[in-house]
Design a protein around this motif. Sequence first.
Motif, PDB file in Angstrom:
ATOM      1  N   GLU A 197      -2.893   7.401  -7.455  1.00 15.26           N
ATOM      2  CA  GLU A 197      -3.802   8.494  -7.147  1.00 15.26           C
ATOM      3  C   GLU A 197      -3.148   9.834  -7.502  1.00 15.26           C
ATOM      4  O   GLU A 197      -1.935   9.939  -7.622  1.00 15.26           O
TER       5      GLU A 197
ATOM      6  N   ASN B 256       5.477   2.695  -0.301  1.00 16.08           N
ATOM      7  CA  ASN B 256       5.798   4.057  -0.749  1.00 16.08           C
ATOM      8  C   ASN B 256       4.898   5.041  -0.014  1.00 16.08           C
ATOM      9  O   ASN B 256       3.848   4.663   0.492  1.00 16.08           O
TER      10      ASN B 256
ATOM     11  N   SER C 179       0.826  -1.203   0.000  1.00 20.82           N
ATOM     12  CA  SER C 179       0.000   0.000   0.000  1.00 20.82           C
ATOM     13  C   SER C 179       0.862   1.255   0.000  1.00 20.82           C
ATOM     14  O   SER C 179       2.056   1.216   0.307  1.00 20.82           O
ATOM     15  N   GLY C 180       0.210   2.358  -0.342  1.00 28.16           N
ATOM     16  CA  GLY C 180       0.837   3.661  -0.208  1.00 28.16           C
ATOM     17  C   GLY C 180       0.460   4.241   1.145  1.00 28.16           C
ATOM     18  O   GLY C 180      -0.682   4.115   1.582  1.00 28.16           O
TER      19      GLY C 180
ATOM     20  N   GLY D 217      -4.587   1.380  -1.498  1.00 25.32           N
ATOM     21  CA  GLY D 217      -4.137   0.265  -2.330  1.00 25.32           C
ATOM     22  C   GLY D 217      -5.220  -0.146  -3.307  1.00 25.32           C
ATOM     23  O   GLY D 217      -6.289   0.480  -3.366  1.00 25.32           O
TER      24      GLY D 217
HETATM   25  N1  HPA Z   1      -1.458   3.635  -4.321  1.00 25.12           N
HETATM   26  C1  HPA Z   1      -2.245   2.593  -4.644  1.00 25.12           C
HETATM   27  N2  HPA Z   1      -1.851   1.326  -4.532  1.00 25.12           N
HETATM   28  C2  HPA Z   1      -0.606   1.092  -4.062  1.00 25.12           C
HETATM   29  C3  HPA Z   1       0.255   2.133  -3.715  1.00 25.12           C
HETATM   30  C4  HPA Z   1      -0.193   3.477  -3.849  1.00 25.12           C
HETATM   31  O1  HPA Z   1       0.517   4.455  -3.554  1.00 25.12           O
HETATM   32  N3  HPA Z   1       1.417   1.550  -3.275  1.00 25.12           N
HETATM   33  C5  HPA Z   1       1.232   0.207  -3.371  1.00 25.12           C
HETATM   34  N4  HPA Z   1       0.018  -0.077  -3.843  1.00 25.12           N
END
Ligand code: HPA
Length: 269
Positions: free
Chosen positions: A188, A230, A109-110, A205
């Motif tokens: 995004e 990130n 995820s971010g 995510g």
């Molecule tokens: N945004 C969306 N999905 C993701 C991100 C993100 O910054 N990083 C890893 N998956």
Amino acid sequence: MMESLREAADFLRKLGEPRVAVVLGSGLGDVLPLEDERTVPFAEVSGFPAPTAPGHKGEIAVGRLGGVEVLVQRGRLHYYEGYSPEEIVFPVRAYALLGVKVIVFTNASGGIAEGLAPGDLVLIRDHINMLGFNPLRGPNLDELGPRFPDMTQAYDPELRRIAHDVARGLGIELREGVYLATMGPSYETPAEIRAFRALGADLVGMSTVPEVIAARHAGVRVLAISCVTNLAAGIARHPLSHEEVLEIGKRKAAELGRLLRALIPRLPV
Ligand code: HPA
């Protein structure tokens, strides 16, 4: 639909009768080798589509981990790949019919919340569904669960307590946060991230939420661990890239693997 789900569950039963399943996300496919593992590619299980996302393997393994039989799904199906909502939740429903009682989801995820940094492991406490669909739309599968399932405690509080306890014991820092799912595949915009933050999102995510909804519908208990790969758009000073996401995922994989190996034998199944 029930017939093809039952067929898939019967096929998987030949590999074993696990009561715990683990779904491994982007860049995390290698973190959980099992003892005596039997593997099948998704394509061999009827009803399972093959994943297309880079960094995703697309196989199911059943084996033992700390004396417990587990099913590990290496790679997952995302809406942005073009799968229908029904296809995305097909594996989770098949596991429910197989007799799985707990699913541990992992994802990348971010980080939106202040203080989050790439590499942080975050237990998901709740979610916000911004995918624009619900996988339960359509005739209800009464054999799996009710028409209007409750989502108040989708991310099981008892399982979260156990996960925190295990992480503490290993000296692994485990935070907690709200995960917001978007459709992707574009990352995004900074304005969207500001909006999501205002809505109460800590992480963003492109996965997990449909599977969690389907698991809860079928009465399967859920735990979800996110690896922040990130900082979300506009918080990071540089453009986002999938390579960055996979790279951090790989670096944190060992720690996540350690956490999962200690956690799984502690799950109440
Ligand atoms: N945004 C969306 N999905 C993701 C991100 C993100 O910054 N990083 C890893 N998956």
